[in-house]
Design a protein around this motif. Structure first.
Motif, PDB file in Angstrom:
ATOM      1  N   SER A 115       0.881  -1.171   0.000  1.00 25.73           N
ATOM      2  CA  SER A 115       0.000   0.000   0.000  1.00 25.73           C
ATOM      3  C   SER A 115       0.916   1.217   0.000  1.00 25.73           C
ATOM      4  O   SER A 115       1.888   1.274   0.753  1.00 25.73           O
ATOM      5  CB  SER A 115      -0.911   0.005   1.232  1.00 25.73           C
ATOM      6  OG  SER A 115      -0.173   0.176   2.432  1.00 25.73           O
ATOM      7  N   TYR A 146      -5.436   3.016   6.282  1.00 21.02           N
ATOM      8  CA  TYR A 146      -5.807   1.965   5.332  1.00 21.02           C
ATOM      9  C   TYR A 146      -5.839   0.602   6.015  1.00 21.02           C
ATOM     10  O   TYR A 146      -6.814  -0.152   5.863  1.00 21.02           O
ATOM     11  CB  TYR A 146      -4.827   1.946   4.162  1.00 21.02           C
ATOM     12  CG  TYR A 146      -4.894   0.690   3.322  1.00 21.02           C
ATOM     13  CD1 TYR A 146      -5.993   0.424   2.512  1.00 21.02           C
ATOM     14  CD2 TYR A 146      -3.850  -0.243   3.349  1.00 21.02           C
ATOM     15  CE1 TYR A 146      -6.069  -0.739   1.751  1.00 21.02           C
ATOM     16  CE2 TYR A 146      -3.916  -1.397   2.593  1.00 21.02           C
ATOM     17  CZ  TYR A 146      -5.024  -1.646   1.797  1.00 21.02           C
ATOM     18  OH  TYR A 146      -5.091  -2.801   1.051  1.00 21.02           O
ATOM     19  N   ASN A 199     -10.677   1.020   3.981  1.00 20.60           N
ATOM     20  CA  ASN A 199     -10.681   0.312   2.706  1.00 20.60           C
ATOM     21  C   ASN A 199     -12.107  -0.123   2.420  1.00 20.60           C
ATOM     22  O   ASN A 199     -12.948  -0.185   3.321  1.00 20.60           O
ATOM     23  CB  ASN A 199      -9.701  -0.870   2.721  1.00 20.60           C
ATOM     24  CG  ASN A 199      -9.936  -1.823   3.879  1.00 20.60           C
ATOM     25  OD1 ASN A 199     -10.906  -2.586   3.891  1.00 20.60           O
ATOM     26  ND2 ASN A 199      -9.065  -1.769   4.895  1.00 20.60           N
ATOM     27  N   GLN A 250       7.009   8.401  -1.911  1.00 17.04           N
ATOM     28  CA  GLN A 250       6.106   7.262  -1.866  1.00 17.04           C
ATOM     29  C   GLN A 250       6.376   6.545  -0.550  1.00 17.04           C
ATOM     30  O   GLN A 250       7.490   6.061  -0.311  1.00 17.04           O
ATOM     31  CB  GLN A 250       6.361   6.314  -3.044  1.00 17.04           C
ATOM     32  CG  GLN A 250       6.303   6.960  -4.411  1.00 17.04           C
ATOM     33  CD  GLN A 250       4.902   7.340  -4.826  1.00 17.04           C
ATOM     34  OE1 GLN A 250       3.947   6.632  -4.524  1.00 17.04           O
ATOM     35  NE2 GLN A 250       4.778   8.467  -5.506  1.00 17.04           N
ATOM     36  N   GLU A 299      -4.157  -9.525  -7.074  1.00 17.38           N
ATOM     37  CA  GLU A 299      -4.566  -8.137  -6.871  1.00 17.38           C
ATOM     38  C   GLU A 299      -6.012  -8.013  -6.411  1.00 17.38           C
ATOM     39  O   GLU A 299      -6.356  -7.089  -5.681  1.00 17.38           O
ATOM     40  CB  GLU A 299      -4.338  -7.338  -8.158  1.00 17.38           C
ATOM     41  CG  GLU A 299      -2.874  -7.108  -8.464  1.00 17.38           C
ATOM     42  CD  GLU A 299      -2.658  -6.266  -9.706  1.00 17.38           C
ATOM     43  OE1 GLU A 299      -2.911  -5.064  -9.632  1.00 17.38           O
ATOM     44  OE2 GLU A 299      -2.243  -6.837 -10.719  1.00 17.38           O
ATOM     45  N   THR A 339      -9.193  -2.675  -1.090  1.00 13.19           N
ATOM     46  CA  THR A 339      -9.096  -1.461  -1.903  1.00 13.19           C
ATOM     47  C   THR A 339      -9.103  -0.221  -1.015  1.00 13.19           C
ATOM     48  O   THR A 339     -10.046  -0.017  -0.246  1.00 13.19           O
ATOM     49  CB  THR A 339     -10.272  -1.388  -2.883  1.00 13.19           C
ATOM     50  OG1 THR A 339     -10.287  -2.575  -3.681  1.00 13.19           O
ATOM     51  CG2 THR A 339     -10.146  -0.168  -3.785  1.00 13.19           C
ATOM     52  N   LYS A 351      -7.917   8.474  -1.913  1.00  9.36           N
ATOM     53  CA  LYS A 351      -7.444   8.583  -3.299  1.00  9.36           C
ATOM     54  C   LYS A 351      -5.924   8.689  -3.384  1.00  9.36           C
ATOM     55  O   LYS A 351      -5.346   8.441  -4.450  1.00  9.36           O
ATOM     56  CB  LYS A 351      -8.088   9.790  -3.979  1.00  9.36           C
ATOM     57  CG  LYS A 351      -7.718  11.132  -3.367  1.00  9.36           C
ATOM     58  CD  LYS A 351      -8.359  12.283  -4.097  1.00  9.36           C
ATOM     59  CE  LYS A 351      -8.045  13.633  -3.467  1.00  9.36           C
ATOM     60  NZ  LYS A 351      -6.601  13.901  -3.390  1.00  9.36           N
ATOM     61  N   ASP A 352      -5.282   9.081  -2.287  1.00  5.59           N
ATOM     62  CA  ASP A 352      -3.827   9.207  -2.288  1.00  5.59           C
ATOM     63  C   ASP A 352      -3.113   7.898  -1.974  1.00  5.59           C
ATOM     64  O   ASP A 352      -1.884   7.845  -1.958  1.00  5.59           O
ATOM     65  CB  ASP A 352      -3.369  10.272  -1.276  1.00  5.59           C
ATOM     66  CG  ASP A 352      -3.785  11.672  -1.676  1.00  5.59           C
ATOM     67  OD1 ASP A 352      -3.874  11.937  -2.895  1.00  5.59           O
ATOM     68  OD2 ASP A 352      -4.015  12.503  -0.777  1.00  5.59           O
ATOM     69  N   THR A 360      -2.583   3.942  -3.044  1.00  6.82           N
ATOM     70  CA  THR A 360      -2.752   2.964  -4.116  1.00  6.82           C
ATOM     71  C   THR A 360      -2.100   1.651  -3.704  1.00  6.82           C
ATOM     72  O   THR A 360      -1.305   1.606  -2.754  1.00  6.82           O
ATOM     73  CB  THR A 360      -2.116   3.450  -5.426  1.00  6.82           C
ATOM     74  OG1 THR A 360      -0.706   3.701  -5.202  1.00  6.82           O
ATOM     75  CG2 THR A 360      -2.786   4.730  -5.915  1.00  6.82           C
ATOM     76  N   GLN A 366       0.394  -1.234  -5.050  1.00 10.39           N
ATOM     77  CA  GLN A 366       1.410  -1.458  -6.075  1.00 10.39           C
ATOM     78  C   GLN A 366       1.996  -2.855  -5.923  1.00 10.39           C
ATOM     79  O   GLN A 366       2.351  -3.263  -4.807  1.00 10.39           O
ATOM     80  CB  GLN A 366       2.525  -0.418  -5.967  1.00 10.39           C
ATOM     81  CG  GLN A 366       2.059   1.009  -6.180  1.00 10.39           C
ATOM     82  CD  GLN A 366       3.190   2.016  -6.054  1.00 10.39           C
ATOM     83  OE1 GLN A 366       4.297   1.681  -5.647  1.00 10.39           O
ATOM     84  NE2 GLN A 366       2.907   3.250  -6.405  1.00 10.39           N
TER      85      GLN A 366
END
Length: 214
Positions: free
Chosen positions: A65, A87, A92, A117, A130, A135, A139-140, A142, A144
């Protein structure tokens, strides 16, 4: 679990030779007595000045994350950590709580020094693919997938400061240059500062500076 032969072939394709060993099954832990999960890695080389690890060679995908933060390293430390912590504590879409892992990574490249990051490792229980990774609602933040990458690293103790990381990295790069080890730049995984301990851990703290190598 990958076989010794598969790991050796993979290392050769990266221009280096991996020591004869197999990857451990997930979850992986960085210390024998530490039950906080960390990403799996293979030890490639150890010297008196630095060590080299290979990440991402396991058969199972690994995810992080990642919170994007503009500003100083102190900003990244504060806002980036908090966004990731929210998160894993339920911010989430699935509303699930995710166990804390280590290390916490702060990474950027020299072409964008104020764009950080900050990443938490997603535990193996959630990262088989994935679609199984919760989720983020921020919005900031993600998710990866970790690349296949090889890093040289140097350790140091204590409560890490920006000055400590810069000094660690300068010493590491000097040692790599002296040994003729080529570094890779230009990506957000080419320069990483890693911290392994809770803020409440007062003694025996573990920090690392990473530099991506060929």
């Amino acid at each position: 679990m990958k076989t010794i032969a598969a790991l050796a072939a993979l290392a050769i394709s990266l221009g280096s030779r991996v020591q004869a060993q197999t990857l451990p099954t997930a979850p992986c832990f960085i210390y024998d007595d530490d039950k906080i999960e960390a990403p799996c890695s293979v030890s490639v080389k150890n010297t008196s000045s630095y060590s080299i690890r290979l990440y991402g060679a396991d058969a199972e995908p690994e995810f992080w994350s990642t919170a994007a933060v503009n500003g100083s390293w102190a900003d990244a430390q504060g806002r980036g950590f908090n966004k990731n912590f929210l998160y894993i504590t339920g911010a989430n879409k699935e509303g699930v709580k995710i166990p804390m892992t280590h290390p916490v990574l702060a990474r950027h490249n020299d072409s964008t020094p104020t764009q950080w990051q900050v990443s938490f490792f997603v535990p193996s229980a959630f990262s088989r693919n994935e679609t199984s990774v919760p989720t983020p609602t921020d919005k900031d933040v993600t998710i990866q997938r970790a690349p296949l990458f090889k890093v040289a690293f140097k350790e140091f103790p204590g409560f890490a400061t920006e000055k400590d990381f810069l000094s660690c990295e300068a010493d590491l790069r000097a040692a790599l240059a002296a040994d003729g080890v080529a570094t890779l730049g230009g990506t957000d995984w080419s320069r990483v500062w890693a911290q392994y301990d809770s803020p409440f851990t007062l003694f025996g703290r573990h920090n690392e500076c990473w530099v991506r190598v060929q």
